[in-house]
Design an enzyme around this catalytic site. Structure first.
Site, PDB file in Angstrom:
ATOM      1  N   HIS A 158      43.537  36.781  88.352  1.00  0.00           N
ATOM      2  CA  HIS A 158      44.808  36.035  88.427  1.00  0.00           C
ATOM      3  C   HIS A 158      44.921  35.171  89.681  1.00  0.00           C
ATOM      4  O   HIS A 158      45.799  34.321  89.761  1.00  0.00           O
ATOM      5  CB  HIS A 158      46.001  36.997  88.403  1.00  0.00           C
ATOM      6  CG  HIS A 158      46.174  37.734  87.116  1.00  0.00           C
ATOM      7  ND1 HIS A 158      46.292  37.097  85.901  1.00  0.00           N
ATOM      8  CD2 HIS A 158      46.248  39.067  86.842  1.00  0.00           C
ATOM      9  CE1 HIS A 158      46.417  38.003  84.944  1.00  0.00           C
ATOM     10  NE2 HIS A 158      46.389  39.209  85.478  1.00  0.00           N
ATOM     11  N   ASP A 197      39.805  41.326  79.846  1.00  0.00           N
ATOM     12  CA  ASP A 197      41.001  42.007  80.359  1.00  0.00           C
ATOM     13  C   ASP A 197      42.182  41.755  79.407  1.00  0.00           C
ATOM     14  O   ASP A 197      42.219  40.753  78.706  1.00  0.00           O
ATOM     15  CB  ASP A 197      41.316  41.453  81.752  1.00  0.00           C
ATOM     16  CG  ASP A 197      42.396  42.229  82.480  1.00  0.00           C
ATOM     17  OD1 ASP A 197      42.058  43.145  83.242  1.00  0.00           O
ATOM     18  OD2 ASP A 197      43.593  41.918  82.277  1.00  0.00           O
ATOM     19  N   HIS A 215      45.037  40.831  80.180  1.00  0.00           N
ATOM     20  CA  HIS A 215      45.796  39.658  80.622  1.00  0.00           C
ATOM     21  C   HIS A 215      44.913  38.414  80.673  1.00  0.00           C
ATOM     22  O   HIS A 215      43.709  38.515  80.922  1.00  0.00           O
ATOM     23  CB  HIS A 215      46.376  39.911  82.012  1.00  0.00           C
ATOM     24  CG  HIS A 215      47.228  41.149  82.096  1.00  0.00           C
ATOM     25  ND1 HIS A 215      46.712  42.368  82.478  1.00  0.00           N
ATOM     26  CD2 HIS A 215      48.531  41.335  81.810  1.00  0.00           C
ATOM     27  CE1 HIS A 215      47.697  43.269  82.446  1.00  0.00           C
ATOM     28  NE2 HIS A 215      48.806  42.682  82.038  1.00  0.00           N
ATOM     29  N   ASP A 266      42.359  47.522  80.670  1.00  0.00           N
ATOM     30  CA  ASP A 266      43.759  47.679  80.251  1.00  0.00           C
ATOM     31  C   ASP A 266      43.946  47.346  78.772  1.00  0.00           C
ATOM     32  O   ASP A 266      45.074  47.348  78.282  1.00  0.00           O
ATOM     33  CB  ASP A 266      44.721  46.881  81.158  1.00  0.00           C
ATOM     34  CG  ASP A 266      44.185  45.537  81.581  1.00  0.00           C
ATOM     35  OD1 ASP A 266      43.135  45.105  81.055  1.00  0.00           O
ATOM     36  OD2 ASP A 266      44.810  44.887  82.449  1.00  0.00           O
TER      37      ASP A 266
HETATM   38 ZN   LIG Z   1      44.872  42.995  83.232  1.00  0.00          ZN
END
Ligand SMILES: [Zn+2]
Length: 348
Positions: free
Chosen positions: A126, A163, A165, A250
């Protein structure tokens, strides 16, 4: 020859986020404990990390942002965004995360081992050029891709980001770059908000960003199907010289932050596909780096499953893939992505 390397170092525990923060030091503690168990201990070559240099960080990050993180050194707590903070030693630990991955890349490129997994924190995908966010300080995988390109004169690098995200920071670092293909599967719409099908890159990088947004509920079979029907053909046409994976756990079926349904067995199969791509395209050169994953049991078992696959060891965990029920809708998502990406990839 030991074919698989790992990066692990107790100093990674010293980025303190607090007991109640999902991205805390217990994540690596459980992974490092698993590595001491019989059957795992001594099976991997351990690569010592180093502190990444300022010059290396600035291949992705602005010098102003690097200064900002340097200024947190020695301070107990500095908030970078509502989810992301530093502790007294985070400046060192974050540079050690980047430097660990860089050392791992060096060994793979020099042929010391075939593949490796950097078991580091804080995570990176991120982190933007000028700010930390979403538990990430420096963008480990993005710096490593720039470093590999420069140091080994690589023309084509593939980054796969599984991931939960979307890796906004990584996507943005290479959005106009014709040398780095970024492929991401992620829950959508969800944090951080980016990663729609229509985000395909820009300028010379057009067609080199591939987003597969997912509604949630996707498990082992769906991830494998998506990788086989979208990622694999694109990778075969791109022919990467190095494969990197932003490995987030995740998407585990019991992760507290996500709604995916992947089991350790699924991570084993997903790792296998990454190895197949690397085998086919780039003399097996594959480097994985830890991103998210917040169910400690799931993280420990899933990293073990991936490592066992990387090292060519048997995986005896969970026989069943744990699917609750067959999920529909994946074919439609795959079709939509292929429709958009067809303009850029003959194979689709
Ligand atoms: Zn993540």
């Amino acid at each position: 020859m030991v074919s698989t390397a790992i990066v692990k170092d107790k100093r990674y525990l010293r980025h303190i986020t607090g007991e109640y923060h999902p991205e805390n030091h217990h994540r690596l503690e459980v992974i490092y404990e698993m590595l001491e168990e019989e059957g795992m201990k001594g099976k991997f070559r351990e690569v010592a990390p180093r502190i990444a240099t300022r010059e290396e960080l600035e291949m992705v990050h602005t010098s102003r942002y690097v200064d900002q993180i340097a200024a947190t050194y020695g301070r107990d707590y500095t908030m970078l965004d509502p989810d992301t903070s530093t502790s007294a030693e985070s400046w060192e630990v974050a540079r050690l995360a980047v430097g660990g991955l860089l050392n791992l890349v060096d060994g793979v490129m020099k042929g010391d081992y075939k593949n490796g997994f950097a078991l580091v924190r804080p995570p990176g995908h991120h982190a933007e050029t000028n700010r930390g966010m979403g538990f990430c300080i420096f963008n480990n995988v993005a710096v490593a891709a720039k470093y590999a390109r420069q140091k080994y004169s690589l023309e084509r690098i593939l980054i796969v980001d599984w991931d939960l995200h979307h890796g906004n920071g990584t996507q943005n670092a290479f959005y106009e770059d014709p040398h780095v293909l970024y492929f991401s599967t992620h829950q959508f719409p969800y944090y951080p908000g980016s990663g729609s099908i229509g985000e395909v890159g820009k300028g010379e990088g057009t067609g080199l960003t591939v987003n597969v947004p997912l509604p949630g509920g996707q498990g082992d079979d769906e991830y494998v199907q998506i990788f086989k029907e979208i990622l694999y053909p694109i990778a075969e046409e791109f022919i990467p010289q190095l494969v990197m994976v932003s490995a987030g756990f995740d998407i585990y079926f019991q992760d507290p932050l996500g709604a995916m349904d992947v089991t350790p067995r699924g991570f084993c199969r997903m790792t296998e596909i990454m190895m197949e791509i690397a085998r086919k395209c780039c003399q097996e050169r594959l480097v994985m780096v830890l991103e998210g994953g917040y169910n400690l049991t799931g993280l420990r078992e899933s990293v073990e499953a991936s490592l066992r696959r990387l090292g060519g060891m048997e995986y005896r965990g969970m026989k069943e893939d744990g699917r609750r029920k067959r999920l529909t809708g994946t074919n439609e998502i795959i079709k939509s992505v292929r429709t958009v990406q067809k303009k850029f990839w003959k194979t689709l």
